[in-house]
Design a protein around this motif. Sequence first.
Motif: not given
Length: 528
Positions: A220, A233, A235-236, A240, A242-243, A245, A250, A268, A273, A275
């Motif tokens: 990030s 967004d 997806t892991t 999960a 994540h946006s 922080p 990103w 990961w 799960d 970021k």
Amino acid sequence: MSWINKDWSLIGTQGGGYEWVDRDDFRVTETRLLRDVGTVGEVHDDLKRAEDNLLITGDSGDVLRSLTRLPEFAEKYRGKVKLVYIDPPFNTGEAFVNYDDGLEHSVWLGLMRDRLTMLRDLLAEDGSMWVHLDDAEMAYCRVLLDEIFGRNAFVATVVWQKRTTRDNRAAFSASQDYIFVYSPAGPSRWKNVRNRLVDSGEFSNPDNDPRGPWRSVPMSAQAGHATANQFYDITTPTGAVHSPPPGRAWTYSRERFEELREQDMIYWPKKGDGKPRLKRFPSEDDGLVPFTLWLASEVGSNPEGKRESARLFGDGEAFDTPKPERLLQQIIHVASEPGDIVLDCFGGSGTTAAVAHKMGRRWVTAEQKSRTVRNFMRPRLEKVVNGEDTGGVTAAVGWEKGGGFRQLEVAPSMYERLGDRVLLAPWVEGDAFAEAACVQIPGFELDPSAELPFVGHKGRQRLAVVDGLVSEGTVQSIVEALNANESVLIVAKSYLREAASLLEKLSPGSRIKKAPQDLLNMKGRVLR
């Protein structure tokens, strides 16, 4: 910034103190010769010739004037020094065995102003100046550096943790020194040539990546500098979502992120799960931007420097306040490359030169006290050259032995005062007179291959130095030796008026000047 006698210059006295004099005083304007004392070491494959490293005994002001004005040295060093590190007297008021650290405040400022000005002339455009001080004078020196280099040249103030133990005798226990960093290029340009620090973080290979060990770094960046395609967004592998922080984006666009995922460059955490983080391999790591806080655990402390000195010279002979080699290693690494020139005109125990040599840099160092050179600097540098110094950073940088250095000393003044008169010193005769006279005249280059009385030249004007009386016959023979369209400047200890008239007639534009009177009246200008 103003101080008493700011418009005057300082000269050293025989008693070890300083005297204010007019800036046109011959003791300020004179360029001293640098005499050879000897050479240590030989040619080495990984270093240049021994002559590329200089150990000079003499006052730092005289040394710097010689380096900037003597053609032999000016051609090599003026505007070409990549790193200047100086650890001048802190002006704490204390007296140490090897030097006196108590000067009147205006004297200290005058001394530093003159030397910093000459160091600026030696520094390369993309070089850097590092000035090491404590609380006693650091605030005043910061203003002085701004005045000499310009405020735009300021890069950073490094705070060095010099000790980790507490001094219960003081109102506050001082634990830090300050190192001002300036560059003519300014911080934005200098950062492109300075080196980053080696990142010693651990690498591992928990997923058996065929490319070898790696470590992960965040993915990030600050949102204020991001573009719209860095907000999305992710997806892991476990589902999960994540946006970025809060306040962040990103590091990469979605398209680039997907490419990195396909290349197995994403890690990961939290069993899939967490970021996403980027895999970083050792070959891709470009190091760390230096902090301005340098801890003793990372670069050493004053006690560490003292222990290094004791190992070299014995407990009873250790230098009073040597800097640890690790501190100089970090400075030299950040500010220079192998083969670059490193200069320290307050040489002390020789730490700067010793570490520079071990790191494959060329170096110039100077020290006023011959006792310090004799007892500390030369023996220490000899040990480095001969591979007998196994302490400090020797093992860390992989140094074994090799190279060498040339030892010089500042010659005494070519003048001496007798009451209100200024005369040539007794040693100024023959070849010494020719060389000393030549270097006082700006623009003339000494020509060792020339046949006497010719000793130098400036374009089509030649310089002839006569150790004695110039007669009409002397003028006749000198003019006959000139090539077409050449003129001559003759410097002699005396001359006949008829000889000067004949010279004007035979070679219009040529002149005769008398030493020392006419040399003294130059005041830094070309003789006419």
